[in-house]
Design an enzyme around this catalytic site. Structure first.
Site, short mmCIF file in Angstrom:
data_model
loop_
_atom_site.label_atom_id
_atom_site.label_comp_id
_atom_site.label_asym_id
_atom_site.label_seq_id
_atom_site.Cartn_x
_atom_site.Cartn_y
_atom_site.Cartn_z
N HIS A 8 0.82 -1.21 0.00
CA HIS A 8 0.00 0.00 0.00
C HIS A 8 0.85 1.25 0.00
CE1 HIS A 8 0.40 -0.93 4.41
NE2 HIS A 8 0.51 0.38 4.53
N GLU A 44 -7.56 4.01 10.26
CA GLU A 44 -7.10 3.82 8.89
C GLU A 44 -8.18 3.15 8.05
OE1 GLU A 44 -3.66 1.18 9.59
OE2 GLU A 44 -4.80 -0.38 8.56
N GLN A 55 -3.86 3.43 1.47
CA GLN A 55 -4.23 3.43 2.89
C GLN A 55 -4.36 4.88 3.33
OE1 GLN A 55 -1.07 2.63 5.87
NE2 GLN A 55 -2.35 0.92 6.54
N HIS A 79 3.80 7.06 3.94
CA HIS A 79 4.77 5.98 3.78
C HIS A 79 4.39 5.07 2.62
CE1 HIS A 79 1.84 4.05 6.65
NE2 HIS A 79 2.08 2.96 5.94
N GLU A 129 7.37 0.93 5.21
CA GLU A 129 6.78 -0.10 6.06
C GLU A 129 6.98 -1.44 5.36
OE1 GLU A 129 2.56 0.33 6.61
OE2 GLU A 129 2.39 -1.43 7.88
CO CO Z 1 0.82 1.33 6.34
#
Ligand code: CO
Length: 134
Positions: A8, A44, A55, A79, A129
């Site tokens: 994502h 989220e 996301q 991210h 991530e």
């Molecule tokens: Co994430």
């Protein structure tokens, strides 16, 4: 180290409801799930886009990592999450290469997946991530 996919791309937003309405209106995508992740101080939503996801992250308060990010940078890219076959293996490799790790060990993230974050200082200012997919 082998990256399977971009799991994502995460965007920090002030107002999750408003952002979801815009995503649906403009791009006809709706969330697969939406959840509060207390440990990360966010609510989220995960929007499937082909084999990957967008996301959306709304902070639970100003004194959270995403709250501080919004105060400093405003809304936008927060991210990128890479799917990896093994987080332990990926973290060992990154530590060996001297990358600055936020998480030295995997933890449980959204959707119940094992995740770990790598500091933006390790890669061109981009927070990464790692997500381990079963
Ligand atoms: Co994430």
């Amino acid at each position: 180290m082998r990256l399977v996919n971009i799991d994502h791309v995460a965007i920090a937003v002030h107002d999750l409801d408003a952002a979801l309405t815009d995503y649906e209106r403009l791009y006809h995508v709706v969330p697969e799930y939406r959840e509060v992740v207390e440990e990360q101080g966010v609510e989220e939503a995960m929007l499937p886009v082909g084999a990957s996801n967008v996301q959306l992250l709304q902070p639970l308060g100003p004194d959270t990592p995403v709250g501080r990010f919004l105060a400093e940078h405003g809304e936008g890219l927060h991210h990128i999450a890479f799917a990896v076959p093994s987080i332990d293996e990926a973290l060992r490799h990154l530590a060996h290469e001297g990358a600055e790790l936020i998480d030295r060990r995997p933890r449980i993230g959204g959707g119940g997946h094992l995740i770990a974050f790598v500091h933006p200082r390790a890669l061109a200012g981009t927070l990464i991530e790692l997500v381990e997919l079963q």
